[in-house]
Design a protein around this motif. Sequence first.
Motif, mmCIF file in Angstrom:
data_model
loop_
_atom_site.group_PDB
_atom_site.id
_atom_site.type_symbol
_atom_site.label_atom_id
_atom_site.label_comp_id
_atom_site.label_asym_id
_atom_site.label_seq_id
_atom_site.Cartn_x
_atom_site.Cartn_y
_atom_site.Cartn_z
ATOM 1 N N THR A 32 0.917 -1.167 -0.177
ATOM 2 C CA THR A 32 0.188 0.001 -0.068
ATOM 3 C C THR A 32 0.867 1.103 -0.057
ATOM 4 O O THR A 32 1.678 1.636 0.974
ATOM 5 C CB THR A 32 -0.974 -0.102 1.439
ATOM 6 O OG1 THR A 32 -1.825 -1.175 1.135
ATOM 7 C CG2 THR A 32 -1.869 1.239 1.239
ATOM 8 N N LEU A 33 0.647 2.163 -0.864
ATOM 9 C CA LEU A 33 1.336 3.383 -1.213
ATOM 10 C C LEU A 33 0.211 4.447 -0.571
ATOM 11 O O LEU A 33 -0.877 4.522 -0.987
ATOM 12 C CB LEU A 33 1.649 3.931 -2.281
ATOM 13 C CG LEU A 33 2.917 3.011 -3.055
ATOM 14 C CD1 LEU A 33 2.908 3.748 -4.335
ATOM 15 C CD2 LEU A 33 3.905 2.896 -1.917
ATOM 16 N N ARG A 34 0.550 5.488 -0.093
ATOM 17 C CA ARG A 34 -0.249 6.733 0.183
ATOM 18 C C ARG A 34 0.530 7.933 -0.434
ATOM 19 O O ARG A 34 1.454 8.206 -0.190
ATOM 20 C CB ARG A 34 -0.397 7.021 1.939
ATOM 21 C CG ARG A 34 -1.335 8.078 1.903
ATOM 22 C CD ARG A 34 -1.629 8.366 3.595
ATOM 23 N NE ARG A 34 -0.446 7.978 4.337
ATOM 24 C CZ ARG A 34 -0.403 7.040 5.236
ATOM 25 N NH1 ARG A 34 -1.394 6.124 5.420
ATOM 26 N NH2 ARG A 34 0.845 6.991 5.990
ATOM 27 N N ILE A 35 -0.152 8.391 -1.440
ATOM 28 C CA ILE A 35 0.332 9.403 -2.253
ATOM 29 C C ILE A 35 -0.619 10.715 -2.020
ATOM 30 O O ILE A 35 -1.670 10.815 -2.193
ATOM 31 C CB ILE A 35 0.169 8.945 -3.833
ATOM 32 C CG1 ILE A 35 1.026 7.798 -4.074
ATOM 33 C CG2 ILE A 35 0.777 10.304 -4.980
ATOM 34 C CD1 ILE A 35 0.831 7.063 -5.572
ATOM 35 N N THR A 36 0.304 11.889 -1.924
ATOM 36 C CA THR A 36 -0.275 13.167 -1.796
ATOM 37 C C THR A 36 -0.066 13.711 -3.118
ATOM 38 O O THR A 36 1.034 13.812 -3.635
ATOM 39 C CB THR A 36 0.584 13.983 -0.710
ATOM 40 O OG1 THR A 36 0.270 13.208 0.551
ATOM 41 C CG2 THR A 36 -0.185 15.417 -0.360
ATOM 42 N N THR A 40 -3.278 18.766 -2.865
ATOM 43 C CA THR A 40 -3.724 18.292 -1.612
ATOM 44 C C THR A 40 -4.414 17.090 -1.515
ATOM 45 O O THR A 40 -4.711 16.539 -0.315
ATOM 46 C CB THR A 40 -4.354 19.435 -0.606
ATOM 47 O OG1 THR A 40 -5.652 19.496 -0.998
ATOM 48 C CG2 THR A 40 -3.381 20.806 -0.854
ATOM 49 N N ARG A 41 -5.139 16.480 -2.725
ATOM 50 C CA ARG A 41 -5.591 15.052 -2.487
ATOM 51 C C ARG A 41 -4.629 14.219 -1.938
ATOM 52 O O ARG A 41 -3.741 14.089 -2.360
ATOM 53 C CB ARG A 41 -6.680 14.726 -3.887
ATOM 54 C CG ARG A 41 -7.667 15.484 -4.023
ATOM 55 C CD ARG A 41 -8.260 15.191 -5.518
ATOM 56 N NE ARG A 41 -7.404 15.473 -6.506
ATOM 57 C CZ ARG A 41 -7.262 14.717 -7.734
ATOM 58 N NH1 ARG A 41 -8.460 14.036 -7.845
ATOM 59 N NH2 ARG A 41 -6.471 14.950 -8.490
ATOM 60 N N ALA A 61 -7.715 1.623 -5.032
ATOM 61 C CA ALA A 61 -7.542 2.857 -4.607
ATOM 62 C C ALA A 61 -8.524 3.647 -3.960
ATOM 63 O O ALA A 61 -9.863 3.627 -4.255
ATOM 64 C CB ALA A 61 -7.123 3.850 -5.543
ATOM 65 N N VAL A 62 -8.303 4.531 -2.996
ATOM 66 C CA VAL A 62 -9.435 5.507 -2.185
ATOM 67 C C VAL A 62 -8.717 6.785 -2.172
ATOM 68 O O VAL A 62 -7.580 7.134 -1.959
ATOM 69 C CB VAL A 62 -9.610 4.812 -0.602
ATOM 70 C CG1 VAL A 62 -10.482 5.864 0.066
ATOM 71 C CG2 VAL A 62 -9.916 3.347 -0.530
ATOM 72 N N GLU A 63 -9.551 7.718 -2.500
ATOM 73 C CA GLU A 63 -9.040 8.993 -2.822
ATOM 74 C C GLU A 63 -9.675 9.832 -1.423
ATOM 75 O O GLU A 63 -10.927 9.764 -1.137
ATOM 76 C CB GLU A 63 -9.949 9.801 -3.940
ATOM 77 C CG GLU A 63 -9.489 10.999 -4.146
ATOM 78 C CD GLU A 63 -10.389 11.679 -5.389
ATOM 79 O OE1 GLU A 63 -9.735 12.655 -5.819
ATOM 80 O OE2 GLU A 63 -11.448 11.309 -5.808
ATOM 81 N N HIS A 64 -8.911 10.659 -0.698
ATOM 82 C CA HIS A 64 -9.195 11.309 0.263
ATOM 83 C C HIS A 64 -9.211 13.069 -0.169
ATOM 84 O O HIS A 64 -7.958 13.199 -0.644
ATOM 85 C CB HIS A 64 -8.364 11.251 1.425
ATOM 86 C CG HIS A 64 -8.304 9.777 1.831
ATOM 87 N ND1 HIS A 64 -9.097 9.262 2.694
ATOM 88 C CD2 HIS A 64 -7.108 8.683 1.346
ATOM 89 C CE1 HIS A 64 -8.708 7.866 2.842
ATOM 90 N NE2 HIS A 64 -7.729 7.612 2.143
ATOM 91 N N ARG A 72 -13.614 8.347 -1.114
ATOM 92 C CA ARG A 72 -14.519 7.818 -1.998
ATOM 93 C C ARG A 72 -13.559 6.533 -2.626
ATOM 94 O O ARG A 72 -12.199 6.870 -2.846
ATOM 95 C CB ARG A 72 -15.061 8.726 -3.176
ATOM 96 C CG ARG A 72 -13.964 9.143 -4.231
ATOM 97 C CD ARG A 72 -14.824 10.232 -5.232
ATOM 98 N NE ARG A 72 -13.528 10.837 -5.990
ATOM 99 C CZ ARG A 72 -13.630 10.736 -7.089
ATOM 100 N NH1 ARG A 72 -15.123 10.578 -7.782
ATOM 101 N NH2 ARG A 72 -12.869 11.516 -7.735
ATOM 102 N N ASN A 73 -14.244 5.479 -2.805
ATOM 103 C CA ASN A 73 -13.415 4.467 -3.518
ATOM 104 C C ASN A 73 -13.216 4.473 -5.056
ATOM 105 O O ASN A 73 -14.365 5.147 -5.777
ATOM 106 C CB ASN A 73 -14.277 3.023 -3.347
ATOM 107 C CG ASN A 73 -14.086 2.602 -1.852
ATOM 108 O OD1 ASN A 73 -13.221 2.818 -1.427
ATOM 109 N ND2 ASN A 73 -15.109 2.003 -1.578
ATOM 110 N N VAL A 74 -12.186 4.535 -5.561
ATOM 111 C CA VAL A 74 -12.000 4.779 -7.202
ATOM 112 C C VAL A 74 -11.467 3.576 -7.805
ATOM 113 O O VAL A 74 -11.397 3.689 -9.120
ATOM 114 C CB VAL A 74 -11.202 6.099 -7.270
ATOM 115 C CG1 VAL A 74 -11.776 7.391 -6.746
ATOM 116 C CG2 VAL A 74 -9.648 6.089 -6.844
ATOM 117 N N GLY A 75 -11.255 2.646 -7.345
ATOM 118 C CA GLY A 75 -10.870 1.205 -7.902
ATOM 119 C C GLY A 75 -9.470 1.466 -8.572
ATOM 120 O O GLY A 75 -8.459 1.571 -7.795
#
Length: 93
Positions: A32-36, A40-41, A61-64, A72-75
């Motif tokens: 799992t990666l968390r990409i900023t 700012t998303r 993928a989940v977008e914050h 939201r889930n974006v697949g």
Amino acid sequence: MEMESATQAISSLNIEEDEELSWIQHKVLNNTLRITLTDTRKIQGKLQCLDHLGNIVLTEAVEHIPNFNIQRNVGSVIIPSKAIEKIELENID
């Protein structure tokens, strides 16, 4: 392309001796990666591949969106390298 065949393709290029590529293959792919992003998303998901330009493909993928407190889930997503501000790796062995 399945992960197994992608790994075989990389190995057949005789570049698996490269320590950085080996580290990516064995420690980063499917983690799992968390990409900023520069706007700012944040997008969190499993790394499936990256190309020679630094573009990243994530699955599950989940977008914050912090400004609006939206998640939201974006697949599956392709993130262009020019949109990446920061990359964080979760749960590395």
